[in-house]
Design a protein around this motif. Structure first.
Motif, PDB file in Angstrom:
ATOM      1  N   VAL A 163       0.861  -1.188   0.000  1.00  0.00           N
ATOM      2  CA  VAL A 163       0.000   0.000   0.000  1.00  0.00           C
ATOM      3  C   VAL A 163       0.891   1.230   0.000  1.00  0.00           C
ATOM      4  O   VAL A 163       1.849   1.306   0.787  1.00  0.00           O
ATOM      5  N   ASP A 164       0.595   2.170  -0.874  1.00  0.00           N
ATOM      6  CA  ASP A 164       1.298   3.454  -0.884  1.00  0.00           C
ATOM      7  C   ASP A 164       0.288   4.536  -1.209  1.00  0.00           C
ATOM      8  O   ASP A 164       0.004   4.806  -2.379  1.00  0.00           O
ATOM      9  N   ARG A 165      -0.258   5.121  -0.179  1.00  0.00           N
ATOM     10  CA  ARG A 165      -1.254   6.179  -0.356  1.00  0.00           C
ATOM     11  C   ARG A 165      -0.600   7.557  -0.289  1.00  0.00           C
ATOM     12  O   ARG A 165      -1.293   8.551  -0.025  1.00  0.00           O
ATOM     13  N   ARG A 166       0.684   7.609  -0.540  1.00  0.00           N
ATOM     14  CA  ARG A 166       1.415   8.879  -0.572  1.00  0.00           C
ATOM     15  C   ARG A 166       2.054   9.093  -1.947  1.00  0.00           C
ATOM     16  O   ARG A 166       3.139   9.639  -2.060  1.00  0.00           O
ATOM     17  N   SER A 167       1.365   8.623  -2.956  1.00  0.00           N
ATOM     18  CA  SER A 167       1.756   8.886  -4.348  1.00  0.00           C
ATOM     19  C   SER A 167       3.194   8.483  -4.671  1.00  0.00           C
ATOM     20  O   SER A 167       3.927   9.211  -5.341  1.00  0.00           O
ATOM     21  N   GLY A 168       3.595   7.333  -4.160  1.00  0.00           N
ATOM     22  CA  GLY A 168       4.917   6.812  -4.474  1.00  0.00           C
ATOM     23  C   GLY A 168       5.998   7.158  -3.468  1.00  0.00           C
ATOM     24  O   GLY A 168       7.119   6.630  -3.548  1.00  0.00           O
ATOM     25  N   GLN A 169       5.699   8.026  -2.508  1.00  0.00           N
ATOM     26  CA  GLN A 169       6.718   8.425  -1.530  1.00  0.00           C
ATOM     27  C   GLN A 169       7.191   7.239  -0.699  1.00  0.00           C
ATOM     28  O   GLN A 169       8.392   7.084  -0.445  1.00  0.00           O
ATOM     29  N   ILE A 170       6.256   6.397  -0.290  1.00  0.00           N
ATOM     30  CA  ILE A 170       6.619   5.249   0.550  1.00  0.00           C
ATOM     31  C   ILE A 170       7.484   4.269  -0.236  1.00  0.00           C
ATOM     32  O   ILE A 170       8.492   3.764   0.266  1.00  0.00           O
ATOM     33  N   THR A 171       7.123   4.009  -1.469  1.00  0.00           N
ATOM     34  CA  THR A 171       7.922   3.130  -2.314  1.00  0.00           C
ATOM     35  C   THR A 171       9.334   3.674  -2.472  1.00  0.00           C
ATOM     36  O   THR A 171      10.323   2.922  -2.406  1.00  0.00           O
ATOM     37  N   ASP A 172       9.443   4.981  -2.660  1.00  0.00           N
ATOM     38  CA  ASP A 172      10.760   5.610  -2.806  1.00  0.00           C
ATOM     39  C   ASP A 172      11.575   5.486  -1.521  1.00  0.00           C
ATOM     40  O   ASP A 172      12.796   5.242  -1.568  1.00  0.00           O
ATOM     41  N   LEU A 173      10.938   5.634  -0.366  1.00  0.00           N
ATOM     42  CA  LEU A 173      11.646   5.547   0.904  1.00  0.00           C
ATOM     43  C   LEU A 173      12.111   4.115   1.183  1.00  0.00           C
ATOM     44  O   LEU A 173      13.185   3.907   1.758  1.00  0.00           O
ATOM     45  N   VAL A 174      11.313   3.151   0.782  1.00  0.00           N
ATOM     46  CA  VAL A 174      11.715   1.746   0.929  1.00  0.00           C
ATOM     47  C   VAL A 174      12.980   1.492   0.106  1.00  0.00           C
ATOM     48  O   VAL A 174      13.939   0.865   0.576  1.00  0.00           O
ATOM     49  N   HIS A 175      12.986   1.984  -1.108  1.00  0.00           N
ATOM     50  CA  HIS A 175      14.172   1.830  -1.970  1.00  0.00           C
ATOM     51  C   HIS A 175      15.369   2.545  -1.360  1.00  0.00           C
ATOM     52  O   HIS A 175      16.501   2.016  -1.382  1.00  0.00           O
ATOM     53  N   ARG A 176      15.139   3.710  -0.807  1.00  0.00           N
ATOM     54  CA  ARG A 176      16.239   4.477  -0.203  1.00  0.00           C
ATOM     55  C   ARG A 176      16.834   3.728   0.990  1.00  0.00           C
ATOM     56  O   ARG A 176      18.057   3.714   1.172  1.00  0.00           O
ATOM     57  N   GLN A 177      15.988   3.101   1.798  1.00  0.00           N
ATOM     58  CA  GLN A 177      16.479   2.335   2.933  1.00  0.00           C
ATOM     59  C   GLN A 177      17.400   1.208   2.466  1.00  0.00           C
ATOM     60  O   GLN A 177      18.438   0.941   3.068  1.00  0.00           O
TER      61      GLN A 177
END
Length: 218
Positions: free
Chosen positions: A81-95
């Motif tokens: 689930v990413d209800r922040r328009s891709g922000q969460i997906t990007d942060l997961v990748h950054r981690q």
């Protein structure tokens, strides 16, 4: 928790983000594996049972990359689930992906630690302190893995997923899927390859600072 129950969590509009980590995300789950979820949502969802581990975090927590050890948890993670328009997906990748500067910092710290413990082990063997030598060699493995993966621009895997990492995202020889066995059997035997890789990437000063002490490792 069943897949249907995970889907029920994902359907809750109060859940801004839901990330599947661990063995279920990496395709290595067994009958003993629980489901590991990282959630940005209501705190009451947090729980830890034999079948489910839900860690509720804030978006700020997810953006915080200062905990190096925690970062591998997001390697191979799946954003459900990413209800922040891709922000969460990007942060997961950054981690899961160190910056070039982070990789350099980790490689230099890891290299110095690896040499330190190999040097201690070599001195102990020279003095017939074989138990101490074995203990120092065992401690060197953690530094070895940090160094090797940082030199390849990666986060060091958890031991449980070391083989999965090497098989799923192969490194160039000699860092193949036999690395776990070789690191355990004789971490000092990998020093020439580590030295060559480190010098090739401009970290020879870390090694040279050890001066003549390196002769014990060779």
């Amino acid at each position: 928790m069943t897949s249907a129950e995970v889907e029920q969590l994902a359907a809750d509009p109060a859940v801004e983000g839901l990330i599947l980590t661990g063995s279920h995300a990496r395709g290595t789950a067994t009958v003993h594996s629980d489901r590991d979820l990282v959630m940005i949502g209501p705190a009451h969802y947090a729980r830890r049972t034999a079948t489910l581990d839900v860690a509720v975090v804030t978006i700020e927590d997810l953006a915080d990359t200062s905990d190096i050890w925690q970062r591998y948890a997001f390697r191979g993670a799946k954003t459900l689930v990413d209800r922040r328009s891709g922000q969460i997906t990007d942060l997961v990748h950054r981690q899961a992906t160190p910056t070039a500067q982070e990789a350099v910092t980790w490689a230099r710290e890891g290299l110095d630690g690896y040499v330190n413990f190999l040097y201690r082990a070599a001195k102990s063997r020279r003095d017939d302190e074989h138990v101490a030598a074995r203990l120092d060699e065992a401690e060197s493995v953690s530094w070895l893995l940090l160094t090797v993966f940082a030199l390849h621009g990666r986060v060091r895997p958890y031991n449980k997923y070391l083989r999965w990492e090497l098989e799923t995202y192969p490194l160039d020889p000699p860092w193949d899927a036999t690395l776990p066995e070789r690191a355990v059997a004789n971490p000092a035997s990998l020093f020439p390859a580590v030295e060559a890789l480190a010098r090739d990437q401009g970290h020879g000063d870390i090694l040279d600072a050890w001066g003549d002490d390196l002769t014990l490792l060779r």
